[in-house]
Scaffold this active site. Sequence first.
Site, PDB file in Angstrom:
ATOM      1  N   ASP A  91     -19.620  -5.588 -15.516  1.00 52.54           N
ATOM      2  CA  ASP A  91     -19.112  -6.962 -15.404  1.00 52.54           C
ATOM      3  C   ASP A  91     -18.146  -7.245 -16.561  1.00 52.54           C
ATOM      4  OD1 ASP A  91     -20.706  -7.151 -17.611  1.00 52.54           O
ATOM      5  OD2 ASP A  91     -22.169  -8.515 -16.728  1.00 52.54           O
ATOM      6  N   ASP A 116     -18.467  -8.970 -19.282  1.00 54.58           N
ATOM      7  CA  ASP A 116     -19.054  -8.754 -20.612  1.00 54.58           C
ATOM      8  C   ASP A 116     -19.105  -7.273 -20.962  1.00 54.58           C
ATOM      9  OD1 ASP A 116     -19.383 -11.288 -21.381  1.00 54.58           O
ATOM     10  OD2 ASP A 116     -21.545 -11.418 -20.925  1.00 54.58           O
ATOM     11  N   GLU A 150     -25.348  -0.138 -23.720  1.00 55.58           N
ATOM     12  CA  GLU A 150     -25.424  -1.547 -24.061  1.00 55.58           C
ATOM     13  C   GLU A 150     -26.843  -2.054 -23.806  1.00 55.58           C
ATOM     14  OE1 GLU A 150     -23.050  -3.684 -21.270  1.00 55.58           O
ATOM     15  OE2 GLU A 150     -23.810  -5.645 -21.866  1.00 55.58           O
ATOM     16  N   ASP A 191     -22.587  -2.571 -18.671  1.00 49.90           N
ATOM     17  CA  ASP A 191     -22.703  -3.243 -17.377  1.00 49.90           C
ATOM     18  C   ASP A 191     -21.341  -3.320 -16.703  1.00 49.90           C
ATOM     19  OD1 ASP A 191     -25.331  -3.641 -17.939  1.00 49.90           O
ATOM     20  OD2 ASP A 191     -25.106  -5.737 -18.573  1.00 49.90           O
TER      21      ASP A 191
END
Length: 651
Positions: free
Chosen positions: A514, A516, A439, A512
């Site tokens: 998290d 998102d 990403e 990541d």
Amino acid sequence: MSEEQNLAEENFEVDGEYGADQIQILEGLEAVRKRPGMYIGSTSARGLHHLVYEIVDNSVDEALAGYCSAIEVTINPDNSVTVVDNGRGIPVGINKKAGIPAVEVVFTILHAGGKFGGGGYKVSGGLHGVGASVVNALSNWLEVRIRQDSKVYMQRYERGKVVKKLEVIDSCSPDDTGTTVTFMPDDTIFEETVFDFDTLKTRLRETAFLTKNLKIVLKDERGEEPVERTFHYEGGIKEFVTYLNRSKTALYEDVLYFEGKQNNVLVEVAMQHNDSFNESVFSFVNNITTPEGGTHLTGFRNAITKTFNDYARTNKLLKDSEANLTGDDIREGLTAIISVKIEEPQFEGQTKQKLGNSEARAAVDMVVSEQLTYYLEQNPTVAKLICEKSILAQRAREAARKARDLTRRKTALEGLALPGKLADCSDKDPKNCEIFIVEGDSAGGSAKTARSRATQAILPLRGKILNVEKARLDKIYANAEIKAMITAFGTGIHDDFDIEKLRYDKIIIMTDADVDGAHISTLMLTFLYRFMPDLIKEGHVYLANPPLYKLEKNKKVWYAYSDEELNSILTEVGRDQNNKIQRYKGLGEMDAEQLWETTMDPETRVLSRVSMNEEMESQIDLTFTTLMGDKVEPRREFIEENAKFVKNLDI
Ligand code: TSJ
């Protein structure tokens, strides 16, 4: 005389001697214990849960016969399971031919054919559950209680053998009737003996949807706090469709519902379009799911294709010069349940899961054609909405075909043109190679620096990838990130998919740690699931696990991959001012060396393999559509539960 008893008698060799009969019974049940897979499919978790369904199906039959309105299933603290119904109670009188109580016949005589065996016999989905003796044979112990004529009868078995003869143990009110069965799966037979609440929940919910007005309660009494769920749907499969569309936007308000009987085939169909582009059509025979479809599904497809084309032509929604709508066009965004009940279902195909009875095709075709034609005439607004959506689908399909032809021709002329952003590895043996889908460009940069060039390829993707649940094919094919993945993997997609051409053994999604990142991972998984499901099924897809924290103390470094891990490290090294804790907000905060050490180095990293078994597949479809729908809540839930689809692999 009940069907159960009939069946049993037909299969019972009568030679007048109780002793000889007894031997035959034991031989029958011994066969089940020797080859359990033949009767319940497997001895894994799947087979274990099958035991519950075999018992519950008997109560459902009683409900279908009109004598039972409620079933309660309880997972007891000792992991045995109790099923209670309020039907007539299994008959207790002596079965003349067998010379034993009818209930004992039910539990000790193996009924016609194994459900999962090959060969000529009936395979699964008989209208009558016949598996009670199989469950008995595969249980450490089993107790049955029958409430009938103001009396409570009880009988107990151990590993299939009677250890307590049928006797009256209590009295009850004259209008209290029904059957209670408790069984303890045999832990010398099953590899897995712990029942999973969610697995039972999904199946029992489905059973309740398929049996209008039947109330099913599921209880789990193993934990400190007992858990209880009730499934009771007055609308039956109509409510099933509403449930499946719950996180979508319906194209129109009605759920269309058709019902009828022809040639002894009972047909029920419920359908509603949503504004997505995917088809979610589920078919059932005698309440059992048929993932491979069969004649009932074919009948449904024929009927809607013909009926909508007729309607569109007659009402000039489709011009004479325009081609017919295809079945795919009409089923774009369609959610439907097709449920048939049939006396002697015949199953075909490799896994014997495809309905073969031709009378089912005729019956579904007729019921749907007639009633849908009538509905469309009465509801022109809905009719027009569906036709217009199908015509848009037809145009998109044309555009997609052109786009795809273009990419095909290109690769034929120029060979495989790899995407410019791909940093490929040098080893050409796919078995040694892996590709990281990363990403963001900055993390992609670190990954390129960090990687082991020989075997690790890096493909950075910019931002969020296209949600394939919310885009038509033409747009999907035009998307740069998707095109890059397709060409990098080398396998092609859909019908062109060829796993032999896969250029990397491992496809590793690195995002990541998290919310998102989790969202991007799921968008990616959705794409893979829809376009190259075999990559997931064959275990080529992984998620990388970047750390959440870095702890530095006295020039030593630790990485923690969860809050718990951070806590346990802190407990070990002591909580004081020398601790420097960094919380990583994204991959971009790590330098190349850290990224290598924590997430990419095959020696030290932890990968999670994304897995999908058959059982999950039908469920995953629901889950993915839930996830990708418009409503935020179910999506968050999925991300939190995502771990379920992911197995941790220490590599
Ligand atoms: F068989 C079993 F053990 F799996 C089982 C059967 C388990 C449970 C929980 C329930 C049942 C069951 C069977 N519930 N209701 C019935 N009904 C009959 O067996 C029955 C009763 C009466 C008549 C009749 O013709 O009078 C016929 C049948 C099949």
